[in-house]
Design an enzyme around this catalytic site. Structure first.
Site, PDB file in Angstrom:
ATOM      1  N   CYS A 155      72.536  35.441  26.357  1.00  0.00           N
ATOM      2  CA  CYS A 155      73.088  34.310  25.591  1.00  0.00           C
ATOM      3  C   CYS A 155      72.393  34.293  24.204  1.00  0.00           C
ATOM      4  CB  CYS A 155      72.708  33.051  26.655  1.00  0.00           C
ATOM      5  SG  CYS A 155      73.345  33.184  28.125  1.00  0.00           S
ATOM      6  N   HIS A 209      72.628  27.017  22.303  1.00  0.00           N
ATOM      7  CA  HIS A 209      73.547  27.695  23.095  1.00  0.00           C
ATOM      8  C   HIS A 209      73.959  26.860  24.194  1.00  0.00           C
ATOM      9  CE1 HIS A 209      74.692  30.211  26.413  1.00  0.00           C
ATOM     10  NE2 HIS A 209      73.920  29.974  27.027  1.00  0.00           N
ATOM     11  N   ASN A 229      79.504  28.093  29.632  1.00  0.00           N
ATOM     12  CA  ASN A 229      78.609  28.727  28.879  1.00  0.00           C
ATOM     13  C   ASN A 229      79.300  30.124  28.640  1.00  0.00           C
ATOM     14  OD1 ASN A 229      76.425  30.676  28.765  1.00  0.00           O
ATOM     15  ND2 ASN A 229      75.228  30.094  30.398  1.00  0.00           N
TER      16      ASN A 229
HETATM   17  O1  UT7 Z   1      72.950  30.559  29.806  1.00  0.00           O
HETATM   18  C1  UT7 Z   1      71.568  31.282  29.893  1.00  0.00           C
HETATM   19  C2  UT7 Z   1      70.662  30.479  30.815  1.00  0.00           C
HETATM   20  N1  UT7 Z   1      71.164  29.522  31.655  1.00  0.00           N
HETATM   21  C3  UT7 Z   1      70.822  28.431  32.045  1.00  0.00           C
HETATM   22  O2  UT7 Z   1      69.896  28.074  31.408  1.00  0.00           O
HETATM   23  C4  UT7 Z   1      71.149  27.739  33.366  1.00  0.00           C
HETATM   24  C5  UT7 Z   1      70.175  26.986  33.839  1.00  0.00           C
HETATM   25  N2  UT7 Z   1      70.411  26.437  35.084  1.00  0.00           N
HETATM   26  C6  UT7 Z   1      70.971  25.148  35.300  1.00  0.00           C
HETATM   27  O3  UT7 Z   1      71.909  25.049  34.451  1.00  0.00           O
HETATM   28  C7  UT7 Z   1      70.723  24.708  36.619  1.00  0.00           C
HETATM   29  O4  UT7 Z   1      69.671  25.100  37.265  1.00  0.00           O
HETATM   30  C8  UT7 Z   1      72.103  24.867  37.806  1.00  0.00           C
HETATM   31  C9  UT7 Z   1      73.315  23.892  37.016  1.00  0.00           C
HETATM   32  C10 UT7 Z   1      72.491  26.205  37.669  1.00  0.00           C
HETATM   33  C11 UT7 Z   1      71.964  24.260  38.920  1.00  0.00           C
HETATM   34  O5  UT7 Z   1      71.369  22.812  38.815  1.00  0.00           O
HETATM   35  P1  UT7 Z   1      70.141  22.283  39.635  1.00  0.00           P
HETATM   36  O6  UT7 Z   1      70.009  20.931  39.127  1.00  0.00           O
HETATM   37  O7  UT7 Z   1      69.051  23.136  38.931  1.00  0.00           O
HETATM   38  O8  UT7 Z   1      70.457  22.512  41.076  1.00  0.00           O
HETATM   39  P2  UT7 Z   1      69.629  23.409  42.133  1.00  0.00           P
HETATM   40  O9  UT7 Z   1      69.807  24.774  41.746  1.00  0.00           O
HETATM   41  O10 UT7 Z   1      68.187  22.945  42.258  1.00  0.00           O
HETATM   42  O11 UT7 Z   1      70.081  23.154  43.615  1.00  0.00           O
HETATM   43  C12 UT7 Z   1      70.258  21.390  43.799  1.00  0.00           C
HETATM   44  C13 UT7 Z   1      71.053  21.720  45.157  1.00  0.00           C
HETATM   45  C14 UT7 Z   1      70.888  22.477  46.391  1.00  0.00           C
HETATM   46  O12 UT7 Z   1      70.983  22.114  47.524  1.00  0.00           O
HETATM   47  P3  UT7 Z   1      69.740  21.807  48.398  1.00  0.00           P
HETATM   48  O13 UT7 Z   1      68.912  22.671  48.451  1.00  0.00           O
HETATM   49  O14 UT7 Z   1      69.281  20.486  47.555  1.00  0.00           O
HETATM   50  O15 UT7 Z   1      70.486  21.222  49.589  1.00  0.00           O
HETATM   51  C15 UT7 Z   1      71.731  23.654  45.736  1.00  0.00           C
HETATM   52  O16 UT7 Z   1      72.407  24.602  46.979  1.00  0.00           O
HETATM   53  O17 UT7 Z   1      72.521  21.929  44.795  1.00  0.00           O
HETATM   54  C16 UT7 Z   1      73.073  22.764  45.624  1.00  0.00           C
HETATM   55  N3  UT7 Z   1      74.045  23.313  44.671  1.00  0.00           N
HETATM   56  C17 UT7 Z   1      75.432  22.936  44.559  1.00  0.00           C
HETATM   57  N4  UT7 Z   1      76.060  22.078  45.192  1.00  0.00           N
HETATM   58  C18 UT7 Z   1      77.327  21.604  44.905  1.00  0.00           C
HETATM   59  C19 UT7 Z   1      74.026  24.419  43.787  1.00  0.00           C
HETATM   60  N5  UT7 Z   1      75.149  24.793  43.376  1.00  0.00           N
HETATM   61  C20 UT7 Z   1      76.129  24.002  43.563  1.00  0.00           C
HETATM   62  C21 UT7 Z   1      77.289  23.493  43.262  1.00  0.00           C
HETATM   63  N6  UT7 Z   1      77.861  22.554  43.846  1.00  0.00           N
HETATM   64  N7  UT7 Z   1      78.226  24.314  42.367  1.00  0.00           N
END
Ligand code: UT7
EC number: 2.3.1.180
Length: 333
Positions: A114, A255, A285
């Site tokens: 990215c 980004h 993204n």
């Molecule tokens: O471009 C290069 C760099 N990339 C980035 O900078 C991306 C960075 N990361 C992010 O944007 C975020 O971490 C995400 C959007 C990918 C995820 O958001 P988050 O707030 O960090 O969620 P998380 O991974 O901590 O997951 C929270 C919960 C989990 O469930 P439990 O364990 O709390 O029950 C996940 O399983 O959300 C769940 N989850 C989802 N639920 C519904 C993960 N993905 C999804 C989804 N829909 N698509």
């Protein structure tokens, strides 16, 4: 001494839209979750016969037309991509050069995920300031749908396809010059965001020649935390080193990974909403393409004017990061 001027911008997005509602029919997710956690509503998806080089060439053609130079004057093409037409060779930049009808320019790809567009900007600046090149076409182009696992809700909701391009030209006028570009990398964090299979690092017995062996995998939450910390430090540093106040930035072009990351960095710099460029809602993204696509967005909507200062800021797999202070300097005709 020659300086490097950011002359023009162009972008291309495929017409097919993949909405949050579409994704909710494919994996266990909802529009509400995606919107709240990422700010993304939809992303574009290239057709099966539309390659990264096709999108890159279309964006480049627009940037060339807007630059006021003849394409025969382009002496180097650098393409940032993690979704090249072919993983080993030829480079996507070489394919784009042929699609543009250019046969004598230096052409190569770089892999900085990215952060790719900030990296190619630094390469163009260095080649021009050294006197080795005069007109460099830089491109960020991605067909991320080709390396996305549409069974993995942690990643497939984020990524989309598209391309952006810019012409960077030599100038003697220091007021037009790209002020500074920072780039960095730390492989210690490589496993946060990677395509683990398909390269020479893959064990032969696990090499899978089927489509999908290069899918991206991400530890999203850990990546998120490192992203906010690294991006904020990088922009604070580049502003301080160049004695520029955040209030002097007309357009902060980050980004477009996640609205929450962008807001956290914008808040740390105490930026006003109108300074922050956002396209994440409509394109998601697009990795190395996201910054030039966002610059094109403010150009086409009439918000980007000659002489205005942009602050670019990116973060991605590698891990890599980078920032740049860039005045928009279209050629005076
Ligand atoms: O471009 C290069 C760099 N990339 C980035 O900078 C991306 C960075 N990361 C992010 O944007 C975020 O971490 C995400 C959007 C990918 C995820 O958001 P988050 O707030 O960090 O969620 P998380 O991974 O901590 O997951 C929270 C919960 C989990 O469930 P439990 O364990 O709390 O029950 C996940 O399983 O959300 C769940 N989850 C989802 N639920 C519904 C993960 N993905 C999804 C989804 N829909 N698509």
């Amino acid at each position: 001494m020659a300086y490097a001027a950011f002359r023009s911008i162009g972008a291309y997005v495929p017409s097919k839209i993949l909405s949050n509602e579409d994704l909710a029919r494919m994996v266990d997710t909802t529009d509400e979750w995606i919107t709240k956690r990422t700010g993304i509503k939809e992303r574009r998806i290239a057709s099966s016969d539309e390659f990264t080089s096709d999108m890159g060439a279309k964006a480049a053609q627009i940037a060339i037309e807007r630059s006021g130079i003849d394409k025969s004057q382009i002496d180097m093409i650098v393409c940032a991509t993690i979704s090249p037409d072919y993983f080993c060779m030829p480079s996507t930049a070489a394919i784009i050069s042929t699609k543009l009808g250019l046969s004598n320019a230096t052409a190569f790809d770089i892999s900085a995920a990215c952060t790719g567009f900030v990296y190619v900007l630094s390469i163009a600046k260095a080649f021009i300031e050294s006197g080795m090149k005069k007109n460099v076409l830089i491109i960020g182009a991605e067909k991320l749908s080709a390396i996305t696992d549409y069974n993995d809700r942690g990643t497939c909701i984020l990524f989309g396809d598209g391309a952006g391009a810019a012409i960077i030209s030599a100038t003697q006028d220091k007021s037009e010059a790209i002020i500074d570009v920072h780039t960095g990398a730390d492989g210690e964090f490589a496993d946060l965001l990677m395509s683990p299979n398909g390269g020479s690092g893959s064990a032969h017995d696990t090499l899978d020649q089927e489509a999908g062996n290069c899918f991206m995998q991400m530890k999203g939450n850990e990546t998120f935390k490192v992203a906010v910390k690294t991006l904020t430090k990088d922009v604070v540093d580049i502003l301080k080193e160049n004695s520029i106040e955040a209030s002097q930035i007309k357009h902060f072009v980050p980004h477009q990974a996640n609205l929450r990351i962008i807001k956290a960095v914008g808040d740390a710099l105490k930026l006003e909403d109108e300074q922050v460029v956002l396209t994440v809602e409509k394109y998601g993204n697009t990795s190395g393409a996201s910054i030039p696509m966002a610059i094109n967005d403010i150009y086409e909507s009439g918000r980007l004017k000659s002489g205005e200062l942009m602050l670019l800021d990116a973060f991605g797999g590698g891990l890599t990061w980078g920032s740049a202070l860039v005045p928009f300097a279209p050629k005076v005709v």
